[in-house]
Write an enzyme that holds these catalytic residues in place. Sequence first.
Site, short mmCIF file in Angstrom:
data_model
loop_
_atom_site.label_atom_id
_atom_site.label_comp_id
_atom_site.label_asym_id
_atom_site.label_seq_id
_atom_site.Cartn_x
_atom_site.Cartn_y
_atom_site.Cartn_z
N ASP A 95 31.91 61.85 42.89
CA ASP A 95 32.57 60.75 42.20
C ASP A 95 32.95 59.57 43.10
OD1 ASP A 95 34.52 62.06 43.58
OD2 ASP A 95 35.96 62.13 41.94
N GLU A 96 32.42 59.52 44.31
CA GLU A 96 32.72 58.36 45.15
C GLU A 96 31.59 58.11 46.14
OE1 GLU A 96 35.93 58.73 48.01
OE2 GLU A 96 35.92 60.91 47.78
#
Length: 362
Positions: free
Chosen positions: A105-106
Amino acid sequence: MTQNRKIIHIDMDAFFASVEQRDNPELRGKAIAVGFDGERGVVSTASYEARRFGVHSAMPIATAKRRCPDLIIVPVRHGYYEEVSHEIRKIFQEYTDLIEPLSIDEAFLDVTENKKDIPLAKDIAIAIKEEIKEKLHLTASAGVSYNKFLAKIASDYQKPDGLFVIHPDRALDFLSDLPVEDFWGVGPKTLQLMHRMGIYTGGQLRKVSRSHLREVFGKSGDIFYNFARGIDDRPVVTERVRKSVGCEQTFLEDISIPSKVIIELYHTVLELVDRIHGDGFEGHTLTLKIKYGDFTQITRSISGNKVLRRKDDILPLAKQLLHQVSYDANHPIRLLGLSVSNPNPQEDNDEPQWYEGWLDFE
């Protein structure tokens, strides 16, 4: 110090929980936690509604429920989150090919030269955030600066759905007032050491000499010295060499009987061997991780010249490491894990990897 780079850090907001709320309208606006709803379950991600009650990732589900009695537990769907993450990556690729994922998610993006010839990195970050919201109905927070360290800090500064820019001309002033616990990678034990030294802000850290930081923190002292000055010259790395393969098991009940521990160790070795074969990984260091019932944790490691890939190679070493660990009915084991690392023992690899808590000391 290279200040003409344009680096963006994108961090999806409460990613797992936000995906579940997006897909199920009945969950929107409610306190939810994604995780296994069982006695030994832990929170993978909590929605922002749940975070207001103090619920956070890695918290035991039982604790989360006590803090938030109306908490809704949603099962984890890792495969599906990977699919959504892939769609997010496609959006990144519209702007640059220099993408360094940190997790599902990053990611970092180097947009110094970008596919759409947009001059300002801030405008690229805005465009990416808007496209994620329009196409995927999710929100992301973005940090913009001239290096990865500052971009990462910036993305955390105005969550959720935030956008923050740290300009080269304002970086030192920004870091001067920043609490050292907000420096990426400073965990509880490192923070405790810094506080003992009277270091509470980036400005105070900047006043400590490089030699003294080396004396206290070893090679990490150089990193702290540079961070306090806004220096981080590492490039965005599009392909990361895998450093380890591992697995772990949290038991439904704490265990302390030696025969049971050996059985669980054996099963963990078999799972580790399967993962090693599946990844084609070759490592030379075996690490045993033990978490006790009181959540204290220890690790023990052993290295050699032989590649660790077979059960007959790993099991004897695992047993040897286990003999170094004490446990009993008053100090039972909650979690047992094994990992193989160190693929190139002949290399002097001092380059730290960027994961949360990577500067924190054992």
